[in-house]
Scaffold this motif. Sequence first.
Motif, PDB file in Angstrom:
ATOM      1  N   LEU A  86       4.581  -5.189  -3.547  1.00  0.00           N
ATOM      2  CA  LEU A  86       3.575  -4.358  -2.886  1.00  0.00           C
ATOM      3  C   LEU A  86       2.669  -3.809  -3.985  1.00  0.00           C
ATOM      4  CD1 LEU A  86       6.087  -2.672  -0.517  1.00  0.00           C
ATOM      5  CD2 LEU A  86       4.112  -3.993   0.246  1.00  0.00           C
ATOM      6  N   GLU A  87       1.497  -4.385  -4.105  1.00  0.00           N
ATOM      7  CA  GLU A  87       0.534  -3.959  -5.115  1.00  0.00           C
ATOM      8  C   GLU A  87      -0.210  -2.739  -4.587  1.00  0.00           C
ATOM      9  OE1 GLU A  87      -3.480  -5.608  -7.274  1.00  0.00           O
ATOM     10  OE2 GLU A  87      -2.113  -7.048  -6.349  1.00  0.00           O
ATOM     11  N   ILE A  88      -0.096  -1.628  -5.303  1.00  0.00           N
ATOM     12  CA  ILE A  88      -0.699  -0.373  -4.869  1.00  0.00           C
ATOM     13  C   ILE A  88      -2.153  -0.344  -5.323  1.00  0.00           C
ATOM     14  CG2 ILE A  88      -0.595   2.147  -5.049  1.00  0.00           C
ATOM     15  CD1 ILE A  88       2.510   1.637  -5.582  1.00  0.00           C
ATOM     16  N   LEU A  89      -3.056  -0.415  -4.356  1.00  0.00           N
ATOM     17  CA  LEU A  89      -4.486  -0.440  -4.648  1.00  0.00           C
ATOM     18  C   LEU A  89      -5.069   0.962  -4.763  1.00  0.00           C
ATOM     19  CD1 LEU A  89      -5.529  -3.222  -2.116  1.00  0.00           C
ATOM     20  CD2 LEU A  89      -4.961  -3.492  -4.538  1.00  0.00           C
ATOM     21  N   GLU A  90      -4.559   1.868  -3.918  1.00  0.00           N
ATOM     22  CA  GLU A  90      -5.116   3.223  -3.884  1.00  0.00           C
ATOM     23  C   GLU A  90      -4.089   4.182  -3.295  1.00  0.00           C
ATOM     24  OE1 GLU A  90      -9.007   5.524  -1.989  1.00  0.00           O
ATOM     25  OE2 GLU A  90      -8.507   3.504  -1.302  1.00  0.00           O
ATOM     26  N   ILE A  91      -3.994   5.365  -3.876  1.00  0.00           N
ATOM     27  CA  ILE A  91      -3.179   6.424  -3.298  1.00  0.00           C
ATOM     28  C   ILE A  91      -4.099   7.250  -2.406  1.00  0.00           C
ATOM     29  CG2 ILE A  91      -1.822   8.503  -3.747  1.00  0.00           C
ATOM     30  CD1 ILE A  91      -0.934   7.189  -6.382  1.00  0.00           C
ATOM     31  N   LEU A  92      -3.766   7.303  -1.131  1.00  0.00           N
ATOM     32  CA  LEU A  92      -4.599   8.003  -0.152  1.00  0.00           C
ATOM     33  C   LEU A  92      -4.192   9.460   0.031  1.00  0.00           C
ATOM     34  CD1 LEU A  92      -4.600   5.178   2.549  1.00  0.00           C
ATOM     35  CD2 LEU A  92      -6.387   5.657   0.862  1.00  0.00           C
TER      36      LEU A  92
END
Length: 108
Positions: A86-92
């Motif tokens: 799971l590649e984390i693109l952005e922390i929301l």
Amino acid sequence: MLELPIKRKWFDMIVSGEKKEEYREIKPYWTKRFGNYFIGTYVDKTITFRNGYGENRSSIKCTCLLREGQGKEEWGAESNKEYYVLEILEILEVSNVNESETNEKRYK
């Protein structure tokens, strides 16, 4: 939205921006869960990683991409093993994190 449990060490590394991937073993359980949620190739989805149980547990809501591949040992993967990555693109959003506790104190 998919909600996944995560150990505190990895949770803190994601919050700090140090860890950019989370791993799950390639097993029928995860194949079914991810297959039902990630439909299509290179589709980004919102995933919540949670640490602990109960109403006030810590959580991070992230935008992630799913792929298969090898992970980084310093981020918890075993050498030469394939995972769902799971590649984390952005922390929301980050919820219920006690910032007064530092990683240094917690993991000594």
